[in-house]
Design an enzyme around this catalytic site. Structure first.
Site, PDB file in Angstrom:
ATOM      1  CG  HIS A 157      -2.193  -0.874   0.802  1.00  0.00           C
ATOM      2  ND1 HIS A 157      -2.081  -2.215   0.574  1.00  0.00           N
ATOM      3  CD2 HIS A 157      -3.494  -0.569   0.589  1.00  0.00           C
ATOM      4  CE1 HIS A 157      -3.267  -2.701   0.252  1.00  0.00           C
ATOM      5  NE2 HIS A 157      -4.143  -1.717   0.249  1.00  0.00           N
TER       6      HIS A 157
ATOM      7  CG  ASP B  66      -7.898   7.112   9.164  1.00  0.00           C
ATOM      8  OD1 ASP B  66      -7.905   7.127  10.408  1.00  0.00           O
ATOM      9  OD2 ASP B  66      -7.700   8.120   8.466  1.00  0.00           O
TER      10      ASP B  66
ATOM     11  CD  GLU C 171      -8.961  10.394  11.655  1.00  0.00           C
ATOM     12  OE1 GLU C 171      -9.443  10.650  10.534  1.00  0.00           O
ATOM     13  OE2 GLU C 171      -8.230   9.410  11.869  1.00  0.00           O
TER      14      GLU C 171
HETATM   15  C1  LIG Z   1      -6.330   3.241   1.906  1.00  0.00           C
HETATM   16  C2  LIG Z   1      -5.148   3.566   2.779  1.00  0.00           C
HETATM   17  C3  LIG Z   1      -5.346   4.156   4.015  1.00  0.00           C
HETATM   18  C4  LIG Z   1      -4.273   4.469   4.846  1.00  0.00           C
HETATM   19  N1  LIG Z   1      -4.515   5.025   6.051  1.00  0.00           N
HETATM   20  C5  LIG Z   1      -3.489   5.314   6.871  1.00  0.00           C
HETATM   21  C6  LIG Z   1      -3.718   5.891   8.144  1.00  0.00           C
HETATM   22  O1  LIG Z   1      -4.849   6.148   8.531  1.00  0.00           O
HETATM   23  N2  LIG Z   1      -2.650   6.155   8.935  1.00  0.00           N
HETATM   24  C7  LIG Z   1      -1.380   5.852   8.546  1.00  0.00           C
HETATM   25  O2  LIG Z   1      -0.469   6.072   9.328  1.00  0.00           O
HETATM   26  N3  LIG Z   1      -1.133   5.330   7.336  1.00  0.00           N
HETATM   27  C8  LIG Z   1      -2.154   5.064   6.494  1.00  0.00           C
HETATM   28  N4  LIG Z   1      -1.905   4.526   5.268  1.00  0.00           N
HETATM   29  C9  LIG Z   1      -0.509   4.408   4.819  1.00  0.00           C
HETATM   30  C10 LIG Z   1       0.136   3.114   5.248  1.00  0.00           C
HETATM   31  O3  LIG Z   1       0.609   3.256   6.567  1.00  0.00           O
HETATM   32  C11 LIG Z   1       1.291   2.863   4.298  1.00  0.00           C
HETATM   33  O4  LIG Z   1       0.740   2.536   3.053  1.00  0.00           O
HETATM   34  C12 LIG Z   1       2.253   1.829   4.734  1.00  0.00           C
HETATM   35  O5  LIG Z   1       3.197   1.721   3.702  1.00  0.00           O
HETATM   36  C13 LIG Z   1       1.671   0.458   5.076  1.00  0.00           C
HETATM   37  O6  LIG Z   1       1.298  -0.298   3.961  1.00  0.00           O
HETATM   38  P1  LIG Z   1       1.751  -1.818   3.786  1.00  0.00           P
HETATM   39  O7  LIG Z   1       1.570  -2.557   5.064  1.00  0.00           O
HETATM   40  O8  LIG Z   1       1.072  -2.334   2.597  1.00  0.00           O
HETATM   41  O9  LIG Z   1       3.312  -1.692   3.583  1.00  0.00           O
HETATM   42  P2  LIG Z   1       4.137  -1.629   2.223  1.00  0.00           P
HETATM   43  O10 LIG Z   1       3.630  -0.530   1.411  1.00  0.00           O
HETATM   44  O11 LIG Z   1       4.180  -2.970   1.595  1.00  0.00           O
HETATM   45  O12 LIG Z   1       5.587  -1.235   2.800  1.00  0.00           O
HETATM   46  C14 LIG Z   1       5.835   0.056   3.295  1.00  0.00           C
HETATM   47  C15 LIG Z   1       7.330   0.251   3.586  1.00  0.00           C
HETATM   48  O13 LIG Z   1       7.699  -0.507   4.718  1.00  0.00           O
HETATM   49  C16 LIG Z   1       8.595  -1.526   4.357  1.00  0.00           C
HETATM   50  N5  LIG Z   1       8.127  -2.730   5.010  1.00  0.00           N
HETATM   51  C17 LIG Z   1       7.017  -3.450   4.749  1.00  0.00           C
HETATM   52  N6  LIG Z   1       6.924  -4.468   5.602  1.00  0.00           N
HETATM   53  C18 LIG Z   1       7.982  -4.379   6.421  1.00  0.00           C
HETATM   54  C19 LIG Z   1       8.450  -5.142   7.516  1.00  0.00           C
HETATM   55  N7  LIG Z   1       7.795  -6.213   7.947  1.00  0.00           N
HETATM   56  N8  LIG Z   1       9.593  -4.765   8.116  1.00  0.00           N
HETATM   57  C20 LIG Z   1      10.263  -3.674   7.706  1.00  0.00           C
HETATM   58  N9  LIG Z   1       9.878  -2.921   6.679  1.00  0.00           N
HETATM   59  C21 LIG Z   1       8.744  -3.273   6.047  1.00  0.00           C
HETATM   60  C22 LIG Z   1       8.562  -1.625   2.857  1.00  0.00           C
HETATM   61  O14 LIG Z   1       9.778  -2.045   2.324  1.00  0.00           O
HETATM   62  C23 LIG Z   1       8.253  -0.208   2.470  1.00  0.00           C
HETATM   63  O15 LIG Z   1       9.400   0.569   2.489  1.00  0.00           O
HETATM   64  C24 LIG Z   1      -2.954   4.211   4.414  1.00  0.00           C
HETATM   65  C25 LIG Z   1      -2.744   3.642   3.161  1.00  0.00           C
HETATM   66  C26 LIG Z   1      -3.817   3.316   2.344  1.00  0.00           C
HETATM   67  C27 LIG Z   1      -3.555   2.730   1.006  1.00  0.00           C
END
Ligand SMILES: Cc1cc2nc3c(=O)[nH]c(=O)nc-3n(C[C@H](O)[C@H](O)[C@H](O)COP(=O)(O)OP(=O)(O)OC[C@H]3O[C@@H](n4cnc5c(N)ncnc54)[C@H](O)[C@@H]3O)c2cc1C
Ligand SMILES: *[C@@H]1O[C@H](CO)[C@@H](O)[C@H](O)[C@H]1NC(C)=O
Ligand SMILES: *[C@@H]1O[C@H](CO)[C@@H](O)[C@H](O)[C@H]1NC(C)=O
Ligand SMILES: *[C@@H]1O[C@H](CO)[C@@H](O)[C@H](O)[C@H]1NC(C)=O
Ligand SMILES: *[C@@H]1O[C@H](CO)[C@@H](O)[C@H](O)[C@H]1NC(C)=O
Ligand SMILES: *[C@@H]1O[C@H](CO)[C@@H](O)[C@H](O)[C@H]1NC(C)=O
Length: 535
Positions: A107, A168, A279
């Site tokens: 994401h 969220d 919020e």
């Molecule tokens: C619809 C939506 C709503 C959101 N709402 C919020 C919100 O309310 N508040 C908020 O704070 N954020 C929010 N986000 C953002 C979210 O925190 C980020 O997208 C974050 O990257 C988490 O997504 P992911 O778990 O898919 O991680 P990824 O996007 O897959 O990874 C994010 C980063 O972390 C690294 N990473 C992933 N897993 C690990 C791990 N296990 N160890 C170390 N590094 C790792 C990856 O290499 C990359 O650099 C939202 C995103 C979306 C799409």
């Protein structure tokens, strides 16, 4: 509709870095072919497996703008698999171009979980650690780094417990949000998610498996929290829990005056006895806006609310919840009355609803399902998240909401205050240097190729906002930061850059981990400039 990125066959002419760029619908796919990749990785003994062919999904993310093909995807069955893979890459030394990115749920917005030509670790498949809830006086849950928060919640609820601080949206992974911060309407009280972690298990950039906490390997522990994946891959996290309420009272009220809106928000977050979630969001130039709330919210005064007309004004919606159990309804209602009586919203615009705790926390998933069915989920998302110091929020709002943005139909604009005292300054997370600061999130979608819904338009608006902050000297920080040069990253980290760089040298000395942020680059790799300018 979308052509899939082309898979290039591995080259036999050894020793050369080749770039293949394939234009796809919403970006550029790049395949860095590293001839020694498959042969050397194939020798690894793993419980899970590496795939060299089924890799195109690892070049996609929610942002839908950047697509870099890896050479391989690791489907880990155990922490040892991740350790072995990173250790192997580490032992190849600085001459190898290989880098490793953990992918949570993908994401990210600008390729942060991608590894051009490298190895992507599909954290979702790491099921070595069952999600385990520990009840007691100080309850906690141990969860895999690749676990989705929705699953952590479901497991905790079985014991009548739940994590304290949220995002969220819950279809994000534990490791992914802890690498950023994890911010939502509970953070004013509990701090972000990174303030609610007791212990981590991490695979560092040398392949070592290390436990860390405030007491053990504390430097690594704090470094990893908000560390953008730079110091280690989070394979397990111990997260604080609290008794879960059964229900929430969910309230929305409207303001037309920004000063009253923010003063009320600040008053609410500073009170001892207050709401459980606070919020706010901005509504620009929408008429008939109250209609789309009808289904889930009941106006306190239906007649007056029905007559309310925004007349094209900018409106500010304060959103809050109060947790309760069914046997406490009366007391909860009294507390809510008292709190609401202190607020200065437009009286006819009080909307409320009562839903289960689960339904409230998982609320964004409902929108996801709806958008997916309309083909509006997998579109480019040029999001911009800023943390604005309280003393400049009025200047910011006046220019950005009053002049730069003329409509908010591209997506929600969130705006709510946070208190620095709930953040631990030993973590890697970067926040403004003021006691109170605002999260301002421009969550744009760009479903069409032209006009106001286009990527180009949204990116231009983002640039104008960033330009304004610079010219006006607003010392904001980006949340989910995206920069392309080391100078910009240094400016982002400011005084904490030295600590960040020192930690990198200790825990990931060859710069193997999370290359997608482009903070540090493995010396052997020559990156090609990204596709942004070409779009
Ligand atoms: C619809 C939506 C709503 C959101 N709402 C919020 C919100 O309310 N508040 C908020 O704070 N954020 C929010 N986000 C953002 C979210 O925190 C980020 O997208 C974050 O990257 C988490 O997504 P992911 O778990 O898919 O991680 P990824 O996007 O897959 O990874 C994010 C980063 O972390 C690294 N990473 C992933 N897993 C690990 C791990 N296990 N160890 C170390 N590094 C790792 C990856 O290499 C990359 O650099 C939202 C995103 C979306 C799409
Ligand atoms: C390819 O990978 C995706 C994502 O992990 C998975 O859902 C799919 O089943 C895989 N396809 C094959 C043919 O293995
Ligand atoms: C790490 O922590 C886990 C869980 O607390 C424990 O089972 C394991 O033995 C620890 N490992 C080391 C090397 O201390
Ligand atoms: C922020 O937290 C500090 C320390 O707890 C407190 O004194 C202050 O009143 C808080 N400010 C707001 C606006 O909540
Ligand atoms: C408000 O939106 C309408 C169409 O939705 C548009 O015609 C009008 O110009 C907008 N007003 C402002 C002030 O941008
Ligand atoms: C962190 O905060 C503490 C207490 O507020 C302060 O004493 C310390 O200097 C701060 N450390 C850094 C690195 O800013």
């Amino acid at each position: 509709m979308r052509p899939s990125p082309m898979h290039c066959h591995r080259q036999q002419n050894v020793g050369f870095l080749k770039l293949f760029m394939v234009l796809v619908l919403s970006g550029i796919a790049m395949h860095v072919s590293d001839p020694d990749v498959p042969s050397s990785l194939r020798t690894l003994a793993l419980e899970g497996h590496l795939s060299f062919h089924n890799i195109s999904h690892a070049a996609k993310d929610f942002g839908n703008r950047f697509q870099f093909l890896p050479s391989a995807v690791l489907y880990p069955r155990s922490v040892a698999d991740i350790s072995a893979t990173v250790k192997h890459v580490f032992q190849m030394g600085p001459r190898s171009k290989l880098a490793v990115a953990a992918r949570g749920h993908g994401h990210s917005l600008q390729g942060q979980a991608q590894a051009p030509g490298g190895v992507v670790v599909h954290m979702k498949y790491l099921r070595a650690t069952e999600t385990q809830v520990h009840a007691g006086d100080f309850p906690y849950v141990d969860a895999s780094g690749g676990e989705l928060w929705i699953h952590v919640l479901l497991e905790s609820l079985k014991h009548g417990l739940a994590p304290k601080s949220w995002t969220d949206y819950l279809h994000l992974t534990v490791g992914g949000t802890l690498s950023n911060a994890g911010i939502s309407g509970q953070a004013f009280r509990h701090g972000p998610q990174i303030s609610n972690v007791h212990q981590l298990q991490v695979v560092t950039g040398t392949g070592e498996i290390t436990n860390c906490s405030t007491k053990e390997n504390a430097d690594l522990f704090f470094g990893v929290l908000g560390g953008l994946g730079q110091f280690g891959i989070i394979t397990r996290a111990r997260i604080a829990l609290e008794p879960a309420p059964k229900m929430v009272k969910w309230i929305r009220v409207l303001y037309s005056d920004f000063t009253s809106f923010t003063e009320d928000q600040e008053m609410l977050i500073s009170e001892e006895k207050t709401f459980d979630y606070i919020e706010g969001f901005v509504i620009i130039n929408r008429t008939g806006l109250l209609n789309n709330w009808r289904s889930s919210f009941n106006p306190k005064d239906p007649v007056q609310a029905g007559q309310f007309n925004s007349d094209g004004r900018i409106l500010f919606c304060l959103e809050m919840t109060k947790n309760f159990n069914p046997d406490e309804t009366e007391m909860m209602n009294q507390e809510v009355e008292t709190l609401l009586s202190k607020l200065r919203y437009i009286p006819s615009t009080l909307f409320q609803s009562e839903v289960s705790y689960m339904e409230f926390l998982d609320r964004v998933h409902v929108s996801e399902v709806k958008l997916r069915s309309q083909g509006l989920w997998e579109v480019p998302h040029p999001w911009l998240n800023l943390l604005i110091p309280r003393t400049r929020i009025h200047d910011f709002a006046k220019e950005v909401l009053g002049k730069i943005l003329t409509d908010s139909s591209n997506g929600p604009i969130l705006l709510y205050p946070l208190n620095r005292s709930k953040w631990d300054n030993r973590t890697s997370a970067v926040i403004p240097d003021e006691e109170v600061f605002y999260l301002v999130a421009f969550l744009s979608s760009a479903p069409s190729l032209s006009d106001h819904d286009s990527l180009e338009h949204a990116l231009k608006q983002n640039d104008k906002i960033l330009d304004f902050c610079k010219k006006a000297g607003i010392r904001m920080k980006q949340y989910l930061p995206h920069y392309t040069t080391k100078e910009e990253w240094k400016a982002h980290f400011g005084a904490s850059w030295e600590i960040f760089a020192r930690r990198k040298a200790i825990y990931d000395p060859l710069s193997i981990l999370a290359p997608g942020h482009r903070i540090f680059q493995k010396k052997a790799v020559t990156f090609t400039e990204n596709s942004q300018q070409m779009m």
